[in-house]
Scaffold this motif. Structure first.
Motif, PDB file in Angstrom:
ATOM      1  N   LYS A 166     108.316  57.624 126.719  1.00  0.00           N
ATOM      2  CA  LYS A 166     107.765  56.679 125.752  1.00  0.00           C
ATOM      3  C   LYS A 166     106.629  55.873 126.386  1.00  0.00           C
ATOM      4  O   LYS A 166     105.604  55.612 125.731  1.00  0.00           O
ATOM      5  CB  LYS A 166     108.870  55.749 125.247  1.00  0.00           C
ATOM      6  N   ARG A 167     106.793  55.489 127.652  1.00  0.00           N
ATOM      7  CA  ARG A 167     105.750  54.725 128.336  1.00  0.00           C
ATOM      8  C   ARG A 167     104.455  55.540 128.416  1.00  0.00           C
ATOM      9  O   ARG A 167     103.364  55.027 128.163  1.00  0.00           O
ATOM     10  CB  ARG A 167     106.219  54.338 129.737  1.00  0.00           C
ATOM     11  N   LYS A 168     104.574  56.807 128.766  1.00  0.00           N
ATOM     12  CA  LYS A 168     103.390  57.675 128.850  1.00  0.00           C
ATOM     13  C   LYS A 168     102.732  57.838 127.484  1.00  0.00           C
ATOM     14  O   LYS A 168     101.507  57.892 127.374  1.00  0.00           O
ATOM     15  CB  LYS A 168     103.782  59.031 129.424  1.00  0.00           C
ATOM     16  N   MET A 169     103.561  57.903 126.434  1.00  0.00           N
ATOM     17  CA  MET A 169     103.028  58.021 125.079  1.00  0.00           C
ATOM     18  C   MET A 169     102.216  56.774 124.719  1.00  0.00           C
ATOM     19  O   MET A 169     101.110  56.864 124.169  1.00  0.00           O
ATOM     20  CB  MET A 169     104.167  58.205 124.080  1.00  0.00           C
ATOM     21  N   TYR A 170     102.757  55.574 125.036  1.00  0.00           N
ATOM     22  CA  TYR A 170     102.047  54.326 124.746  1.00  0.00           C
ATOM     23  C   TYR A 170     100.722  54.265 125.509  1.00  0.00           C
ATOM     24  O   TYR A 170      99.701  53.810 124.965  1.00  0.00           O
ATOM     25  CB  TYR A 170     102.901  53.114 125.129  1.00  0.00           C
ATOM     26  N   ILE A 171     100.723  54.715 126.768  1.00  0.00           N
ATOM     27  CA  ILE A 171      99.492  54.691 127.563  1.00  0.00           C
ATOM     28  C   ILE A 171      98.441  55.609 126.948  1.00  0.00           C
ATOM     29  O   ILE A 171      97.258  55.235 126.831  1.00  0.00           O
ATOM     30  CB  ILE A 171      99.780  55.086 129.026  1.00  0.00           C
ATOM     31  N   VAL A 172      98.855  56.798 126.518  1.00  0.00           N
ATOM     32  CA  VAL A 172      97.920  57.745 125.895  1.00  0.00           C
ATOM     33  C   VAL A 172      97.338  57.142 124.614  1.00  0.00           C
ATOM     34  O   VAL A 172      96.121  57.208 124.372  1.00  0.00           O
ATOM     35  CB  VAL A 172      98.613  59.086 125.592  1.00  0.00           C
ATOM     36  N   ILE A 173      98.201  56.545 123.787  1.00  0.00           N
ATOM     37  CA  ILE A 173      97.738  55.920 122.538  1.00  0.00           C
ATOM     38  C   ILE A 173      96.726  54.820 122.833  1.00  0.00           C
ATOM     39  O   ILE A 173      95.668  54.726 122.192  1.00  0.00           O
ATOM     40  CB  ILE A 173      98.926  55.358 121.731  1.00  0.00           C
ATOM     41  N   GLU A 174      97.043  53.958 123.820  1.00  0.00           N
ATOM     42  CA  GLU A 174      96.141  52.859 124.161  1.00  0.00           C
ATOM     43  C   GLU A 174      94.815  53.373 124.735  1.00  0.00           C
ATOM     44  O   GLU A 174      93.750  52.810 124.457  1.00  0.00           O
ATOM     45  CB  GLU A 174      96.812  51.911 125.155  1.00  0.00           C
TER      46      GLU A 174
END
Length: 374
Positions: free
Chosen positions: A125-133
């Motif tokens: 989930k953390r990696k997903m948030y970083i990609v989105i940002e």
């Protein structure tokens, strides 16, 4: 000259709501016109005199099909009001507003109010948030960070020149002019001679109410007249109440639920806590200082940039209920330390955390960037 028109987009209420209201209150009304597009969690009456237009649309915290509809509505409102600046607040509104603003010629600013990828969550989930940002960062001109720790985290998603730090602040003047002592200890069933330890925040994992109640159990073993107050509500309330009942704390714990003015309750505290597991800034810390309360806080993210251990508060490790209880007991037993923390906290809130400074720095940024575009 025509005023600079700013369209604010916000989904999350709570601290973001308070931040926007304080900002709008002190932004120069002769220079700036403000429009608010917000979720159903906001209240129109709170923004009377602060915005020229108040628009509500359905925005949810979770990612889902409703987001497409929300993006279309935000885009329609951007085209309707033709703002000079679109200012998106918090992660969800930040994503929706930046997508909605693609291809429209204005200046776009994003304020995450705490990065989603700094939350305690799975690596996936953390990696997903970083990609989105990272992707969303391409569609704004500037990202405002509310602390140096936020800026450091922001380097994961964009270059340093896109990041601009404006430290948070509190409305000192409003607090000084307000009526104090509205809430009495007796109203909460707390004796006047009690030693009250409290926290303000959502009853959710981030704010660590479980650590607070575990700390309360340890403090009560040492201080017979100790009482505990949680100002807020949230999903973990039943869990906290069950723990309190099991450990003989039910008659010593008061949970307010959602309140409009948490400072009325902060005034009852002898010690104020913020034991967060992650924290973009921790606006409640300068609020505690403003009320003259000694602080026990966790050593995480931006908090150490606000709290200097042993000077204006005491720092403990994350998830350390025993350490938090020792810090509370230290303040209880040592009057000289207690007074030192209070005096230094008051000095810091006046010197560093006045919301007038926050509004002035925003105004300077807005004017600078609009002039640069002309």
């Amino acid at each position: 000259m025509r005023r600079i028109r700013i369209l604010h987009v916000a989904q999350a209420a709570g601290g973001v709501d308070r931040y926007i209201r304080m900002l709008l209150k002190y932004l120069d009304k002769d220079k700036f016109e403000n429009i608010l597009v917000c979720s159903q969690a906001f209240h129109k009456e709170d923004y009377e005199g602060l915005v020229s237009c108040f628009e509500q649309i359905e925005m949810t915290r979770e990612i889902g099909k409703n987001d497409i509809c929300a993006i279309k509505k935000v885009r329609k409102l951007i085209k309707k009001y033709v703002p000079d600046i679109v200012y998106a607040h918090s992660s969800k509104a930040g994503a929706l507003a930046r997508i909605a603003d693609i291809g429209i010629k204005n200046y776009c600013i994003y304020n995450p109010h705490g990065w989603a990828f700094n939350m305690r969550c799975s690596d996936k989930k953390r990696k997903m948030y970083i990609v989105i940002e990272k992707i969303a960062a391409l569609f704004c001109d500037k990202i405002i960070c509310i602390s140096d720790a936020e800026k450091e985290s922001g380097l994961k998603i964009c270059s340093e020149d896109k990041l601009h730090v404006i430290f948070n602040g509190v409305d000192i003047e409003a607090y000084e002019k307000s009526v104090h002592g509205k809430i009495k200890r007796d109203d909460l069933g707390i004796p006047d001679n009690a030693f009250v330890v409290g926290m303000v925040g959502r009853i959710s994992s981030q704010k660590a109410p479980d650590v607070f109640i575990q700390m309360a159990k340890l403090v009560k073993l040492e201080i017979s007249n100790a009482y505990f107050v949680i100002v807020g509500n949230g999903k973990q309330e039943n869990e906290i109440r069950k723990y309190a009942k099991k450990n003989g704390l039910s008659d010593r714990l008061y949970i307010t639920g959602w309140v409009d003015n948490p400072m009325n309750y902060v005034e009852l505290f002898d010690v104020a806590c913020l034991l967060s597991r992650w924290e973009g800034f921790g606006l409640v810390l300068p609020e505690y200082m403003m009320a003259g309360k000694p602080i026990v806080a966790s050593r995480v993210d931006a908090i150490p940039s606000i709290i200097e251990d042993g000077e204006n508060g005491l720092l403990v490790e994350v998830d350390d209920a025993a350490g938090a209880s020792k810090a509370v007991l230290q303040i209880h037993k040592n009057n000289e330390l207690r007074e030192k923390l209070i005096v230094h906290g008051l000095q810091d809130v006046y010197d560093k955390f006045n919301v007038r400074r926050v509004a002035a720095e925003h105004g300077e940024l807005f004017e600078k960037e609009i002039k640069r575009r002309i």
